[in-house]
Design a protein around this motif. Structure first.
Motif, PDB file in Angstrom:
ATOM      1  N   SER A 202       0.841  -1.190   0.000  1.00 17.23           N
ATOM      2  CA  SER A 202       0.000   0.000   0.000  1.00 17.23           C
ATOM      3  C   SER A 202       0.879   1.244   0.000  1.00 17.23           C
ATOM      4  N   GLU A 274      -8.236  -3.227  -6.669  1.00 24.22           N
ATOM      5  CA  GLU A 274      -8.839  -3.006  -5.352  1.00 24.22           C
ATOM      6  C   GLU A 274      -8.333  -1.718  -4.723  1.00 24.22           C
ATOM      7  N   ARG A 314      -2.487   6.863  12.059  1.00 22.38           N
ATOM      8  CA  ARG A 314      -1.413   6.696  11.076  1.00 22.38           C
ATOM      9  C   ARG A 314      -0.076   7.338  11.496  1.00 22.38           C
ATOM     10  N   TYR A 373      -8.141   5.120   5.940  1.00 21.12           N
ATOM     11  CA  TYR A 373      -7.507   4.557   7.135  1.00 21.12           C
ATOM     12  C   TYR A 373      -7.450   5.580   8.276  1.00 21.12           C
TER      13      TYR A 373
HETATM   14  N1  LLP Z   1      -6.504  -5.154  -1.393  1.00 13.86           N
HETATM   15  C1  LLP Z   1      -5.957  -5.812  -0.370  1.00 13.86           C
HETATM   16  C2  LLP Z   1      -5.928  -7.275  -0.396  1.00 13.86           C
HETATM   17  C3  LLP Z   1      -5.413  -5.098   0.714  1.00 13.86           C
HETATM   18  O1  LLP Z   1      -4.853  -5.747   1.723  1.00 13.86           O
HETATM   19  C4  LLP Z   1      -5.462  -3.683   0.706  1.00 13.86           C
HETATM   20  C5  LLP Z   1      -4.930  -2.903   1.812  1.00 13.86           C
HETATM   21  C6  LLP Z   1      -6.061  -3.038  -0.390  1.00 13.86           C
HETATM   22  C7  LLP Z   1      -6.558  -3.806  -1.439  1.00 13.86           C
HETATM   23  C8  LLP Z   1      -6.176  -1.556  -0.502  1.00 13.86           C
HETATM   24  O2  LLP Z   1      -4.927  -0.950  -0.587  1.00 13.86           O
HETATM   25  P1  LLP Z   1      -4.818   0.623  -0.904  1.00 13.86           P
HETATM   26  O3  LLP Z   1      -5.272   0.839  -2.316  1.00 13.86           O
HETATM   27  O4  LLP Z   1      -5.675   1.342   0.071  1.00 13.86           O
HETATM   28  O5  LLP Z   1      -3.377   0.908  -0.704  1.00 13.86           O
HETATM   29  N2  LLP Z   1      -3.597   1.102   7.376  1.00 13.86           N
HETATM   30  C9  LLP Z   1      -2.551   1.340   6.402  1.00 13.86           C
HETATM   31  C10 LLP Z   1      -2.859   0.699   5.082  1.00 13.86           C
HETATM   32  C11 LLP Z   1      -3.106  -0.794   5.186  1.00 13.86           C
HETATM   33  C12 LLP Z   1      -3.455  -1.405   3.872  1.00 13.86           C
HETATM   34  C13 LLP Z   1      -3.953  -2.790   4.049  1.00 13.86           C
HETATM   35  N3  LLP Z   1      -4.376  -3.428   2.858  1.00 13.86           N
HETATM   36  C14 LLP Z   1      -2.353   2.843   6.267  1.00 13.86           C
HETATM   37  O6  LLP Z   1      -3.024   3.606   6.947  1.00 13.86           O
HETATM   38  O7  LLP Z   1      -1.476   3.277   5.514  1.00 13.86           O
END
Ligand code: LLP
Length: 415
Positions: A202, A274, A314, A373
């Motif tokens: 991410s 996603e 965060r 988040y």
């Molecule tokens: N798909 C899967 C399988 C995931 O595990 C995640 C995020 C996403 C999609 C979405 O990712 P994005 O497009 O949002 O980067 N709490 C952390 C981020 C944790 C992400 C977990 N998985 C933060 O605040 O930076």
């Protein structure tokens, strides 16, 4: 591009001054801009034109029903990681047939609920999960469409807490086990192996790891087809970063889209993505008020605000940077301060040694790029009711989640 701008010196969300919202709903508050969210969703999807795409919003990044409903009406699907998220999607009017179920540990009752709902795809991450899903599906006389989430072992060069495709990661099926696991999937009743999936991390700030992962996934699709598996879906996960105001400028959705199209065109697969953060981070801010100023040792100055790490985790968890700015016209000059919350933890620092326009007690400030988040990871630590959430649409706005009360804090408890 987002719709938080100054008008006559004062910061507004679309056409609504944030100071007015603070008066009406209090602080801390999460404030989202509808126009920004929809714009991001549209830009993202048009960046992937050229592929047969299903975009599934990562519910974990911003699970509020009103936000999910907006995206559902835009035609997006959803990436879920729990039965609770499935419940949220259905409550928001989301289409189960566009839901992908990710996650390394799914409970049997969650698998059963997702089967009953008729979701689009289960992203399975282990042989045991496949066997459990097979048993449940066979018992229900249903067939579960499955993609195996593999670990492409790509270094996403992001914070170690949010990198998911290193060889030591708990996520995904390790490369050397992938072919055997597909053979197992093909042999199990109640399972139809239709796709492959990955998610490399991410807040990824360059196109390269995505292109690398796409190359590997492409090769895998071809290899699996040689083995006789009819693979027609490829899930590339989420992970595209957003500008937080520090660090490198992440690639644009268009650059990301071009990279994927270049590698995946002609592969004859439905491509799933996603996105979470990309759609919603810049569509939300955390609005908070300065409670007091405090002089620390030597030149250390603290600005204590009414939002803490329980409201926005965060910075404490990932040393994440969120731009902050006053809502009113910034005062002249600058000072270096630590902006901290009231929580009894040394880690409760929202901004460390930050150069800011001079701040005074009572000032409203916003933490930017907090839509993803932010509320999603808020807790009641220190018996602090979680913030209110507000959605702005042009000149109008509404509360999309009420501020928690003290009663909410003790719900279900008995002395
Ligand atoms: N798909 C899967 C399988 C995931 O595990 C995640 C995020 C996403 C999609 C979405 O990712 P994005 O497009 O949002 O980067 N709490 C952390 C981020 C944790 C992400 C977990 N998985 C933060 O605040 O930076």
């Amino acid at each position: 591009m987002n719709h938080f701008q100054r008008r006559k010196g004062e910061l507004c969300c679309e056409d609504v001054p944030l100071s007015r919202l603070a008066e009406e709903v209090g602080t801390p508050a999460y404030v989202y801009s509808k126009a920004t969210l929809l714009r991001h969703a549209r830009v993202f999807r048009s960046a992937l034109r050229g592929l047969d795409v299903l975009a599934c919003f990562a519910v974990k990044s911003a699970p509020n029903l009103a936000l999910l409903a907006l995206l559902a009406r835009e035609g997006l699907g959803f990436d879920i990681v729990s039965g609770g998220e499935l419940f949220r999607v259905l409550q928001a009017g989301g289409d189960a047939r566009k839901v992908v179920f990710s996650g390394v540990g799914k409970r049997q009752e969650e698998l059963a609920a997702a089967l009953d709902a008729g979701i689009f795809q289960f992203n399975c991450e282990s042989e045991e999960e496949l066997q459990q899903l097979s048993r449940i599906a066979a018992r229900k006389k249903r067939v579960a469409p499955v993609a195996l989430r593999v670990n492409p072992e790509v270094d996403a060069r992001t914070h170690p807490h949010i990198a998911t495709a290193l060889s030591t990661s708990k996520f995904g099926i390790p490369a050397e086990r992938v072919l055997a696991t597909y053979r197992l999937a093909a042999s199990l009743p109640g399972i139809r192996a239709v796709g492959v999936a990955c998610h490399i991390g991410s807040q990824i700030a360059s196109v390269k790891p995505f292109a690398e992962a796409a190359e590997k996934m492409r090769a895998l699709v071809l290899r699996l087809r040689e083995d006789g598996h009819d693979i027609r879906r490829l899930d590339m996960g989420g992970g595209l970063g957003v500008p937080y105001g520090d660090g490198p400028e992440p690639p644009s959705p268009r650059q990301y889209g071009e990279a994927l199209v270049r590698v995946l065109e002609g592969l004859d697969v439905k491509v799933l993505v996603e996105p979470g953060r990309l759609l919603v981070a810049n569509a939300g801010v955390l609005l908070t008020r300065v409670l007091l100023r405090k002089q620390g040792r030597g030149s250390r100055r603290f600005v204590v605000v009414d939002a803490g790490m329980n409201d926005l985790l965060r910075p404490a968890l990932y040393q994440a940077h969120h731009e902050l700015e006053p809502v009113a016209r910034p005062r002249r000059g600058a000072e270096v301060v630590d902006v901290v919350g009231p929580v009894c933890e040394s880690a409760d620092v929202l901004a460390k040694r930050r150069r800011v326009h001079p701040l005074a007690t009572g000032d409203l400030i916003v933490m930017r790029t907090a839509g993803a988040y932010g509320m999603a990871m808020a807790s009641q630590y220190n018996a602090r009711p979680r913030p209110v959430e507000v959605l702005v649409d042009g000149r109008s706005w509404r509360v999309i989640r009420a501020r928690e009360s003290y009663k909410d804090l003790i719900r279900g408890e008995s002395p």
